[in-house]
Design an enzyme around this catalytic site. Structure first.
Site, short mmCIF file in Angstrom:
data_model
loop_
_atom_site.label_atom_id
_atom_site.label_comp_id
_atom_site.label_asym_id
_atom_site.label_seq_id
_atom_site.Cartn_x
_atom_site.Cartn_y
_atom_site.Cartn_z
N ALA A 57 12.61 21.72 -94.67
CA ALA A 57 13.61 22.69 -94.23
C ALA A 57 12.96 23.80 -93.41
CB ALA A 57 14.39 23.21 -95.42
N CYS A 58 13.28 25.06 -93.72
CA CYS A 58 12.81 26.18 -92.90
C CYS A 58 11.30 26.38 -92.96
CB CYS A 58 13.51 27.47 -93.32
SG CYS A 58 15.29 27.45 -92.94
N SER A 59 10.61 25.74 -93.90
CA SER A 59 9.15 25.85 -93.98
C SER A 59 8.44 24.70 -93.28
CB SER A 59 8.70 25.91 -95.45
OG SER A 59 9.15 27.09 -96.07
N SER A 64 12.94 26.15 -89.09
CA SER A 64 11.48 26.10 -89.09
C SER A 64 10.86 26.76 -87.87
CB SER A 64 11.01 24.64 -89.15
OG SER A 64 11.34 23.94 -87.96
#
Length: 375
Positions: A156-158, A335
């Protein structure tokens, strides 16, 4: 032989189309009025809740976002549609994600003074892939003419920081010599634009990072001194779309949980301390004091979250420029957000300056990359 990995180039692809908060509010409110009129009887009977209107003030206060870039604005701003109108490409054409990634990759390679054929590892790290397989990374590998191998990853966002850690570890170990980490994010495709609580959050973009041995850099570079990743399972940010969950048991395909969903209050309460502690522990293990950092490049999700994390890590209010935000222009780009912040706010670094990239999001996940400027 052990190599010291370094970031030698970055690139950002920014779509041409922009949606301002004013445009978005106009479209959403037209949709809400239409919905409320169509369901007036149920709303009057109390069996259905009316859609509340949105406002520019609400969006800025909730997020700090003022606009967002998107691949297609016409479909999003159509009150009868409220999602992007993206052309279905044939299998013989480059995919949209790969096309976006190629633009960012070419910019990153140019900054590093490298050609595509010098890359032997491509990682496509993003929140949502355009297809299950073949891997997006393998298509991007082909488009730039790279050798070696390629694979997709999703945290996901990482995803970007996790991808950088994976690439840095492989360069350090010698299993890859020169890597390209790309983060093409078509966030507009998985956002529920009809939900007032989140209809303003995301934008589209792609970023790319070249990672290679520091002693082979052709110009100035950022040594990757260390990386750290952590995950903890939570359902508070999720997207249930997938090949096993195409519709409800009754066959209705319009499932709300097949798009981005989050419990914002719980996310703020749980993620902010997790990220703050993660960064402080990472710095402590590297014997780096927070005041030694020239800059924090944080994930661009919410201004209040970033402000809180900055104060917690530094123990004071961040000075102008210490913790740059780009989400007012780009919105949340999953990300890619921390990489945009890094790419656009690192040119003033000089020999020995330290900075830290940190991303966080669904999972929960958090990844941090400690950098030192050389050259």
């Amino acid at each position: 032989m052990t190599h010291i990995p370094a970031i030698t180039g970055t690139g950002v692809f920014t779509p041409e189309q922009v949606i301002t908060n004013a445009e978005l509010v106009t479209a959403f409110n037209a949709y809400a009025e239409r919905y409320n009129a169509e369901h007036a009887d149920e709303i009057a009977a109390g069996t259905l809740e009316a859609k509340a209107p949105s406002s520019e003030e609400f969006i800025v206060k909730a997020s700090g976002i003022e606009q967002r870039y998107v691949i297609d604005k016409s479909g999003i701003l159509d009150p009868t549609r409220m999602y992007p109108a993206l052309r279905q490409r044939s299998d013989d054409e480059p995919s949209l994600m790969a096309e976006m990634a190629l633009d960012a990759a070419q910019k990153a390679l140019a900054m590093a003074g490298r050609k595509g054929e010098e890359i032997d590892l491509v990682i496509c790290a993003a929140s949502n892939m355009e297809r299950a397989y073949p891997a997006m990374a393998v298509e991007i590998q082909s488009l730039i003419g790279a050798g070696g191998f390629a694979f997709d990853m999703n945290v996901a966002c990482s995803s970007a920081t996790f991808g950088i850690q994976a690439a840095a570890d492989m360069v350090r170990a010698g299993s890859a010599h020169r890597a390209l980490v790309v983060n093409p994010e078509i966030c507009s495709g998985h956002l529920e634009w009809r939900d007032r609580d989140c209809h303003f959050i995301f934008g589209d973009v792609a970023t790319a990072t070249v990672i290679e041995p520091a002693d082979e850099a052709k110009g100035g570079y950022f040594e990757i001194r260390s990386t750290r990743c952590a995950t903890e399972f939570s359902n508070n940010i999720r997207n249930n779309n997938g090949f096993l969950r195409r519709s409800r048991p009754d066959g209705v395909a319009d499932r709300r949980d097949m798009q981005f969903m989050q419990n914002g209050r719980k996310v703020f309460k749980e993620v902010v301390p997790m990220v703050s502690q993660h960064i402080m522990s990472h710095l402590a293990d590297e014997h780096v004091e927070a005041d030694q950092l020239k800059r924090l490049w944080l994930h661009q999700a919410n201004k209040s979250m970033n402000d809180f994390i900055g104060r917690k890590v530094l123990g004071r209010e961040p000075a102008p420029g210490e913790q740059p935000n780009i989400l007012q222009d780009y919105a949340n780009t999953s990300s890619a957000g921390s990489i945009i912040a890094f790419a656009k706010n690192s040119e003033d670094f000089t020999e020995g300056d330290l900075g830290l990239i940190c991303s966080f999001g669904a999972g929960y996940s958090v990844g941090s990359v400690l950098l030192e400027r050389h050259g």
